[in-house]
Structure formats: C-alpha cells, structure tokens
Design a protein around this motif. Structure first.
Motif: not given
Length: 235
Positions: A86, A90-93, A106
């Motif tokens: 999950t 996230e694109e920034s993770f 992030a």
C-alpha cells in the motif's frame, strides 16, 4: 457427528474441521483447516498480497479472510506485505536502500533521500547509495565499467575452462594438443609420446602394471574404479 472428505488431502474429517470461507464463494466448504494453512502460506510466497485466492475457486480473499483462515505467523506476514504494498503504491514513497533497514518514507524533493529511521543516504536519480563527490553520470559510468570488467573476467574464465577441456600441453614436448573425442589414451602427433589425457601419466607403466600407474587423483586409477577393493595385508 457429520464427517466429510477434504478435496485436497482426501482425509475424512469432522465437519468442524472445515472452516467458514469467503461469503462470495458459492461452493461447499470442502478444504480442511490444515490444507488452508498450507494453501495460504504458499500463496503468500508466490503471489502479491492482493492476489491471494480461495483454495477452491478464483475468488480473491481479503484481510478478514486471511485472519480467519491462516496461521498467526502467516497472517502477520500478510499484514506486513499489505502495508508495504500500500505504501509503495504512493508515488512519493521510497524504501530505504540500507539492507539492514526495513523503513521507508515519503520523499517529495531533492536528489538525496535520507532515511529518517537509520540515516542512510541514497541518490534518488540513480536509486543507489549516495555517491558523495561524484555526479550521477560519473557514478553510472563507473558502475557500468565495473560491470563490464566483471563480465569480461567471467567470460575469460569460462573461455579458459572451455580450452582446458579440449586442449592440453604434451607432457613430453610441450606442444599444445586438442582432443576432439575418442578415449583418453592420447598419442602426441609431434613426438609420439603416449599419455593419459585425464592425469597426463605416461602410458608405458599403465600398459605394464595396469591402472595403478595413473595419478591417484585420476578417475582411471584402480582405487577410483567401481568394484575396487584394497588388498588385505598379510601377516
């Protein structure tokens, strides 16, 4: 008590040995609890956490199903995979690249990712440990050159092994000889020296006293042949 047969292990068990399954499944409960344990453990090893299915049909299982049907250790592993999956979506993770750290966070800006948990620094552009004092281009060139040299060494080692299998030096005159098949009793075409291709032993003693004249490490030495029995000492 009513009994039924498990579809997987074929054991005849009490009905309460067959746990309740996903309500979306329209079939009977025909997989015993032990087989469910094994099925879910295998699924978690071979599939993504969100692709785990029922043991009897293609219906995908959710967290509640895994909690009810898996052993606690497998359920814990599932939860860890769910969290990691999950968060990674996230694109920034980004995950920390320190092999001893399992943390992640992030990252929104900057070329350097610094793990808040262990302090390990990584280059965002290269997705590699931070290369202090070196541009990304220089770092990539160095890594690629190192990989090229590594492949070259491996290729040279493989080539040397291949040559060793088909070419050796005559133990008498030192000329390079190649073996293209046939038995290991070799005769040098230059000096006519006869020798064993496997251990390079001179063939005259072998013809005179037998296989014990081969080198002891040779596969043709008497003690290395099937059925060999050491001679008994006489007193």
């Amino acid at each position: 008590m009513k009994r039924k047969t498990c579809l997987t292990c074929d054991r005849h068990l009490p009905a309460n040995a067959f746990p309740k399954i996903n309500e979306e499944c329209q079939h009977e409960r025909e997989t015993c609890r032990r087989c469910w344990y094994q099925w879910l453990a295998l699924q978690l090893e071979t599939k993504q956490w969100d692709q785990i299915t029922c043991a009897q049909c293609p219906t995908k299982l959710g967290q509640a199903d895994i909690r009810a049907l898996a052993k606690p250790a497998v359920y814990t592993k599932y939860l860890e995979a769910e969290i990691r999956g999950t968060m990674a979506a996230e694109e920034s993770f980004r995950w920390c690249l320190n092999p001893e750290c399992k943390s992640g966070q992030a990252h929104f800006d900057g070329d350097i990712f610094t793990c808040a948990s262990c302090g390990h620094k990584a280059c965002v552009g290269c997705n590699a440990p931070w290369h202090e004092g070196e541009t990304c281009e220089a770092y990539q060139d160095r890594i690629n050159e190192g990989e090229r040299k590594r492949r070259q060494v491996v290729e040279e080692q493989d080539s040397a092994k291949a040559v060793e299998r088909v070419a050796k030096l005559c133990p008498a005159c030192g000329r390079k000889l190649e073996k293209n098949g046939g038995c290991d009793h070799m005769t040098c075409q230059i000096c006519r020296h006869e020798f064993c291709w496997s251990c390079l032993a001179h063939y005259s003693p072998i013809l005179t006293i037998g296989n014990s004249a081969h080198e002891e490490s040779c596969r043709y030495h008497s003690r290395n042949l099937p059925g060999y029995r050491p001679a008994l000492a006489m007193f």
